[in-house]
Design a protein around this motif. Sequence first.
Motif, mmCIF file in Angstrom:
data_model
loop_
_atom_site.group_PDB
_atom_site.id
_atom_site.type_symbol
_atom_site.label_atom_id
_atom_site.label_comp_id
_atom_site.label_asym_id
_atom_site.label_seq_id
_atom_site.Cartn_x
_atom_site.Cartn_y
_atom_site.Cartn_z
ATOM 1 N N TYR A 3 0.810 -1.210 0.000
ATOM 2 C CA TYR A 3 0.000 0.000 0.000
ATOM 3 C C TYR A 3 0.852 1.272 0.000
ATOM 4 O O TYR A 3 0.338 2.367 0.150
ATOM 5 N N HIS A 4 2.137 1.120 -0.147
ATOM 6 C CA HIS A 4 3.050 2.257 -0.215
ATOM 7 C C HIS A 4 2.949 3.153 1.020
ATOM 8 O O HIS A 4 3.042 4.372 0.928
ATOM 9 N N ASP A 5 2.715 2.517 2.180
ATOM 10 C CA ASP A 5 2.813 3.253 3.432
ATOM 11 C C ASP A 5 4.268 3.634 3.653
ATOM 12 O O ASP A 5 5.192 2.999 3.117
ATOM 13 N N SER A 6 4.498 4.664 4.458
ATOM 14 C CA SER A 6 5.866 5.090 4.715
ATOM 15 C C SER A 6 6.625 3.992 5.455
ATOM 16 O O SER A 6 6.026 3.102 6.076
ATOM 17 N N GLU A 7 7.927 4.054 5.407
ATOM 18 C CA GLU A 7 8.743 3.060 6.110
ATOM 19 C C GLU A 7 8.477 3.094 7.608
ATOM 20 O O GLU A 7 8.434 2.050 8.268
ATOM 21 N N ALA A 9 5.649 3.983 9.052
ATOM 22 C CA ALA A 9 4.333 3.392 9.293
ATOM 23 C C ALA A 9 4.417 1.873 9.282
ATOM 24 O O ALA A 9 3.824 1.197 10.136
ATOM 25 N N LYS A 10 5.137 1.321 8.308
ATOM 26 C CA LYS A 10 5.254 -0.137 8.209
ATOM 27 C C LYS A 10 6.050 -0.707 9.376
ATOM 28 O O LYS A 10 5.712 -1.773 9.908
ATOM 29 N N GLU A 11 7.088 0.016 9.791
ATOM 30 C CA GLU A 11 7.922 -0.481 10.892
ATOM 31 C C GLU A 11 7.133 -0.526 12.192
ATOM 32 O O GLU A 11 7.162 -1.524 12.929
ATOM 33 N N VAL A 12 6.380 0.545 12.487
ATOM 34 C CA VAL A 12 5.591 0.581 13.721
ATOM 35 C C VAL A 12 4.479 -0.457 13.657
ATOM 36 O O VAL A 12 4.234 -1.182 14.625
ATOM 37 N N ALA A 13 3.805 -0.559 12.511
ATOM 38 C CA ALA A 13 2.724 -1.541 12.370
ATOM 39 C C ALA A 13 3.251 -2.961 12.550
ATOM 40 O O ALA A 13 2.560 -3.815 13.122
ATOM 41 N N GLY A 14 4.461 -3.206 12.086
ATOM 42 C CA GLY A 14 5.063 -4.522 12.284
ATOM 43 C C GLY A 14 5.274 -4.830 13.749
ATOM 44 O O GLY A 14 5.029 -5.957 14.211
ATOM 45 N N PRO A 76 -1.957 2.010 9.526
ATOM 46 C CA PRO A 76 -1.644 0.570 9.506
ATOM 47 C C PRO A 76 -1.587 -0.059 10.895
ATOM 48 O O PRO A 76 -1.951 -1.231 11.066
ATOM 49 N N SER A 77 -1.167 0.711 11.894
ATOM 50 C CA SER A 77 -1.159 0.193 13.264
ATOM 51 C C SER A 77 -2.576 -0.011 13.779
ATOM 52 O O SER A 77 -2.862 -0.981 14.496
ATOM 53 N N SER A 265 -11.347 -3.050 9.378
ATOM 54 C CA SER A 265 -10.734 -3.833 8.302
ATOM 55 C C SER A 265 -9.781 -4.874 8.882
ATOM 56 O O SER A 265 -9.662 -5.982 8.354
ATOM 57 N N GLY A 266 -9.105 -4.537 9.987
ATOM 58 C CA GLY A 266 -8.280 -5.528 10.672
ATOM 59 C C GLY A 266 -9.121 -6.663 11.234
ATOM 60 O O GLY A 266 -8.737 -7.836 11.178
ATOM 61 N N MET A 267 -10.292 -6.305 11.768
ATOM 62 C CA MET A 267 -11.226 -7.307 12.272
ATOM 63 C C MET A 267 -11.679 -8.232 11.142
ATOM 64 O O MET A 267 -11.746 -9.463 11.301
ATOM 65 N N ALA A 268 -11.982 -7.649 9.985
ATOM 66 C CA ALA A 268 -12.418 -8.451 8.840
ATOM 67 C C ALA A 268 -11.289 -9.340 8.339
ATOM 68 O O ALA A 268 -11.516 -10.501 7.966
ATOM 69 N N GLU A 269 -10.079 -8.808 8.323
ATOM 70 C CA GLU A 269 -8.935 -9.595 7.861
ATOM 71 C C GLU A 269 -8.722 -10.813 8.750
ATOM 72 O O GLU A 269 -8.501 -11.927 8.258
ATOM 73 N N ARG A 270 -8.789 -10.613 10.064
ATOM 74 C CA ARG A 270 -8.591 -11.758 10.954
ATOM 75 C C ARG A 270 -9.729 -12.766 10.785
ATOM 76 O O ARG A 270 -9.497 -13.986 10.833
#
Length: 416
Positions: A3-7, A9-14, A76-77, A265-270
């Motif tokens: 989704y081309h989130d910033s680095e 954003a992706k690092e914290v979400a991870g 993303p978090s 959307s996280g709820m739906a994904e799980r």
Amino acid sequence: MEYHDSEKAKEVAGRVEDFMEEVVLPREREALATGEQITMDEIHDFWDQAKERNLFAPQVPEEYGGQGLDFQDMLPSFEQVGRSLIGALAIRANAPQEGNMHTFEMVGTEEQKEEYLRPLVQGEIQTAFAMTEPKQGGGSDPKMLQSTAVKDGDEWVINGHKWWTSDGLNADYYLAMVRTDLDAHPYSGTSIILVPSEADGVEVVRNVPHLGGHGITERKGGHAEVKFDNVRVPVENTLGEENEGFQIAQMRLGGGRLTHCMRYSGMAERSLDVAKAYLAEREAFGTTLEEKQALRHRIADAETRLHAARCMVRHAARELDRNDARIEVAMAKMFTANVTNETIDLALQCCGGNGIGKDLPIAHFYENVRAFRIVDGADEVHRRSIARWAFEDIDEAEVENALQFDEDLRIDALDE
């Protein structure tokens, strides 16, 4: 999907995902299996661990105890915490506290930020946003607001009847939407006033019984019915400028709608993850269920629509940083609310009896997600806004030309 989130954003979400998988979800599974409620001491322990991992209150500026993520970077978090029934609460990003923090940050005075925002972030106080009223008061048509505040010297005298006040039972303070200029249109004559729950004349009538509410924590959340009867508070308790309550609420709700979109959307994904794992293991009519084409196609449709919803939310977030993005947010909210409802319904159907059973989280998700098509603006309200936008710039000459073009095509077709 990328989704081309910033680095950042992706690092914290991870790291949020790791926290969910290693700490929060195991305790959630245990609570679902045993029926043993998660205590507030455990929630506070989650907060301590989130602080140690630099994950606590990602949406709040660092100076007030949060992680200071930009709005787009925190989305993303929020999707990761949505995968758990208690994920948002575990990192202090739960509604309505998250939205109220944002409101204090946007329009609070420095004194109000120190007195309310800082302890709110740390969980030392709780707040509730009191806007919705019983009929014939404000709801989907907020200009029907009936609650009032009248100045008497250096005090407001507040009277009103609110309900669906999220966390109202626990609140130390209400952010009350009330009319403060009765001669003006509600959009230009309404204010947000901080009302202590202990003030004389504040009555918490009840928690409104409702669909959902997973009940795996001892924390009493819910949505309260509250009455204000000649409640007196200082005029300095006005949050933001007097008579600008609707503008402030709109700013609060715009971002809040998108953070809700990501949590759901996280709820739906799980839910899809659980369903796909079940389909891979469950055998019926000679093969595993994952080999049944009808189910495979429905899962494919759900994945596609969920991907589209994520893209819409990210686009709306980018636009929100540049302008009010009212229509983009309305589209994203309405679409995501329906997609997450449909996706979780499909996941439940795929799991059959196990779907309606509460050993798995899907039944809880199913109960909770239905409200999303109503809260933060019902589908019909957002459709009305989108339709108004769609038709407001129609040029009469263009309409005439289009109609003439259609007429010409019809004549040509008849000639042929």
